[in-house]
Design a protein around this motif. Structure first.
Motif, PDB file in Angstrom:
ATOM      1  N   LYS A  23      -4.563   1.048   1.382  1.00 37.37           N
ATOM      2  CA  LYS A  23      -5.770   1.700   1.906  1.00 37.37           C
ATOM      3  C   LYS A  23      -6.390   2.620   0.859  1.00 37.37           C
ATOM      4  O   LYS A  23      -7.616   2.661   0.698  1.00 37.37           O
ATOM      5  N   GLU A  26      -8.036   0.354  -1.778  1.00 36.02           N
ATOM      6  CA  GLU A  26      -9.286  -0.225  -1.287  1.00 36.02           C
ATOM      7  C   GLU A  26     -10.390   0.826  -1.205  1.00 36.02           C
ATOM      8  O   GLU A  26     -11.520   0.591  -1.631  1.00 36.02           O
ATOM      9  N   ASP A  30     -13.820   0.812  -3.345  1.00 37.48           N
ATOM     10  CA  ASP A  30     -15.074   0.732  -2.592  1.00 37.48           C
ATOM     11  C   ASP A  30     -16.030   1.871  -2.943  1.00 37.48           C
ATOM     12  O   ASP A  30     -17.250   1.719  -2.842  1.00 37.48           O
ATOM     13  N   TYR A  90      -7.650  -8.468  -2.642  1.00 34.58           N
ATOM     14  CA  TYR A  90      -8.722  -7.478  -2.576  1.00 34.58           C
ATOM     15  C   TYR A  90      -9.422  -7.313  -3.926  1.00 34.58           C
ATOM     16  O   TYR A  90     -10.634  -7.167  -3.993  1.00 34.58           O
TER      17      TYR A  90
END
Length: 180
Positions: A23, A26, A30, A90
């Protein structure tokens, strides 16, 4: 797993840790343009240190210990594989993912014994089962470090400062010969 934690709890905690790291990874990608991202885990090193000797039966292990070790290895590496797969997915095809380790899992059947090597070459001496500091030029700490018994630095040091490099070279030579 040690410290009162059973291996299932350890594996579950590591899974949660990997989920959290994913998490963070990511979210970071992002929200921030990055050229390099590093994720660090000591998890598999802990598994190896705890269970490697049991897997190799050095010393001989009880059957339930062996089964636990196999279980932790199988489940543990599956958790790590899943985590790496998620990172690669990812990150995408345009991203290079590099996996490194600070060391491999050599095993206990081939363990390096610097105490024996230094004793055999006369750098480490024992008297009545204890280190004989008056005749010891170098001594290992665990399997990773060797200290010179330097006069003025060590409480019972015997190596003169002028002989320090000579003793270091003797240590290097002894270890190279002893571990081939």
């Amino acid at each position: 797993m040690g410290n009162g934690m059973d291996h299932e709890t350890f594996l579950e905690a590591e899974k949660f840790n990997f989920d959290w790291q994913l998490k963070v990874f990511e979210n970071t990608l992002d929200n921030h343009p990055l050229d390099i991202a590093v994720i660090y885990s000591v998890y598999l090193d802990s598994v190896n240190h705890r269970y490697r000797s049991i897997l190799e039966k050095v010393p001989p292990s009880r059957e339930e210990e062996y089964k636990e070790a196999v279980d932790v290895y199988e489940k543990g590496y599956k958790i790590a594989d899943d985590f790496i797969s998620k990172i690669m997915e990812y990150a995408g095809d345009e991203t290079t993912v590099i996996i490194v380790s600070d060391h491999g899992s050599v095993g206990y059947k081939d363990i390096i014994d610097p105490f024996h090597v230094l004793k055999e070459c006369g750098l480490l001496a024992y008297k009545d089962g204890y280190v004989d500091w008056e005749n010891t030029y170098a001594y290992p700490v665990s399997t990773c470090h060797v200290y010179v018994n330097l006069k003025g630095r060590e409480p019972k040091g015997i190596v003169e400062e002028k002989d320090y490099e000579k003793v270091c070279n003797q240590i290097t030579e002894a270890l190279q010969k002893g571990f081939k």
